[in-house]
Scaffold this motif. Sequence first.
Motif, PDB file in Angstrom:
ATOM      1  N   PRO A 160      -5.671  -5.817   2.995  1.00 13.90           N
ATOM      2  CA  PRO A 160      -5.510  -4.783   4.028  1.00 13.90           C
ATOM      3  C   PRO A 160      -6.484  -3.623   3.837  1.00 13.90           C
ATOM      4  O   PRO A 160      -6.981  -3.070   4.822  1.00 13.90           O
ATOM      5  N   LEU A 161      -6.749  -3.247   2.587  1.00 14.94           N
ATOM      6  CA  LEU A 161      -7.713  -2.164   2.365  1.00 14.94           C
ATOM      7  C   LEU A 161      -9.100  -2.560   2.837  1.00 14.94           C
ATOM      8  O   LEU A 161      -9.790  -1.774   3.496  1.00 14.94           O
ATOM      9  N   ILE A 162      -9.526  -3.773   2.516  1.00 14.38           N
ATOM     10  CA  ILE A 162     -10.843  -4.243   2.952  1.00 14.38           C
ATOM     11  C   ILE A 162     -10.933  -4.254   4.474  1.00 14.38           C
ATOM     12  O   ILE A 162     -11.940  -3.848   5.054  1.00 14.38           O
ATOM     13  N   GLU A 193       1.622  -1.097  -9.562  1.00 16.35           N
ATOM     14  CA  GLU A 193       2.019  -2.508  -9.543  1.00 16.35           C
ATOM     15  C   GLU A 193       3.468  -2.640  -9.078  1.00 16.35           C
ATOM     16  O   GLU A 193       3.772  -3.373  -8.152  1.00 16.35           O
ATOM     17  N   CYS A 194       4.379  -1.942  -9.724  1.00 14.21           N
ATOM     18  CA  CYS A 194       5.780  -1.863  -9.311  1.00 14.21           C
ATOM     19  C   CYS A 194       6.452  -0.865 -10.253  1.00 14.21           C
ATOM     20  O   CYS A 194       5.855  -0.424 -11.231  1.00 14.21           O
ATOM     21  N   ASP A 226      -5.331  -7.390 -12.315  1.00 17.66           N
ATOM     22  CA  ASP A 226      -4.895  -8.786 -12.200  1.00 17.66           C
ATOM     23  C   ASP A 226      -3.947  -9.042 -11.025  1.00 17.66           C
ATOM     24  O   ASP A 226      -3.784 -10.186 -10.617  1.00 17.66           O
ATOM     25  N   VAL A 227      -3.334  -8.023 -10.462  1.00 14.91           N
ATOM     26  CA  VAL A 227      -2.468  -8.228  -9.292  1.00 14.91           C
ATOM     27  C   VAL A 227      -2.977  -7.463  -8.069  1.00 14.91           C
ATOM     28  O   VAL A 227      -2.291  -7.362  -7.066  1.00 14.91           O
ATOM     29  N   ARG A 228      -4.172  -6.972  -8.144  1.00 16.41           N
ATOM     30  CA  ARG A 228      -4.754  -6.147  -7.093  1.00 16.41           C
ATOM     31  C   ARG A 228      -4.925  -6.878  -5.764  1.00 16.41           C
ATOM     32  O   ARG A 228      -4.936  -6.277  -4.694  1.00 16.41           O
ATOM     33  N   PHE A 229      -5.049  -8.170  -5.812  1.00 14.53           N
ATOM     34  CA  PHE A 229      -5.283  -8.934  -4.578  1.00 14.53           C
ATOM     35  C   PHE A 229      -4.158  -8.779  -3.567  1.00 14.53           C
ATOM     36  O   PHE A 229      -4.351  -8.979  -2.379  1.00 14.53           O
ATOM     37  N   TYR A 230      -2.952  -8.387  -4.000  1.00 16.12           N
ATOM     38  CA  TYR A 230      -1.848  -8.201  -3.058  1.00 16.12           C
ATOM     39  C   TYR A 230      -2.149  -7.115  -2.028  1.00 16.12           C
ATOM     40  O   TYR A 230      -1.710  -7.193  -0.897  1.00 16.12           O
ATOM     41  N   LEU A 242       0.806  -1.218   0.000  1.00 17.97           N
ATOM     42  CA  LEU A 242       0.000   0.000   0.000  1.00 17.97           C
ATOM     43  C   LEU A 242       0.843   1.273   0.000  1.00 17.97           C
ATOM     44  O   LEU A 242       0.383   2.316  -0.434  1.00 17.97           O
ATOM     45  N   ALA A 243       2.056   1.192   0.496  1.00 16.47           N
ATOM     46  CA  ALA A 243       2.898   2.382   0.567  1.00 16.47           C
ATOM     47  C   ALA A 243       4.215   2.245  -0.187  1.00 16.47           C
ATOM     48  O   ALA A 243       4.887   3.226  -0.433  1.00 16.47           O
ATOM     49  N   ASP A 244       4.575   1.048  -0.566  1.00  9.60           N
ATOM     50  CA  ASP A 244       5.892   0.795  -1.142  1.00  9.60           C
ATOM     51  C   ASP A 244       5.995   1.123  -2.618  1.00  9.60           C
ATOM     52  O   ASP A 244       7.033   1.549  -3.086  1.00  9.60           O
TER      53      ASP A 244
END
Length: 135
Positions: free
Chosen positions: A53-55, A34-35, A45-49, A9-11
Amino acid sequence: MLFNETYVLADGGSFWGRPVGSDPKLPAVYSFMECYDYPYYETLDVRFYGSMPLIKFWPDIEKNVMREFADTVPHEYNEKMIWIWKSLQTRTTNFKIRKSKGAVPHDLGVPNEDPFMQINQFSWQDTKRLEGSQS
């Protein structure tokens, strides 16, 4: 386990604010990249990472991100983009439109364009085709 997942979330180039020129009465936009190698904001497609924590801790932010994706579905963005994968496969330049009506975008934009306004910058695959067809 959940604590270890908050790094994303912050990186990775997170953004929380309002895009330039947007209505100050609207809620602030939150997004994480994403990076730095693949600088797409909110790649679905990579949002689950970062979604767990947001939920758990910021459910309203998570709902707003999902609403942003949902709001794009009825829209079509006709800008032609080079379809990189198809062009490499055929050795000729192939184009695709940015986003088809009825499709969910791959991402909400990239930093070198106008993120949150110019969505679905992903140009490796045509994201409207989910059935695996290569045409």
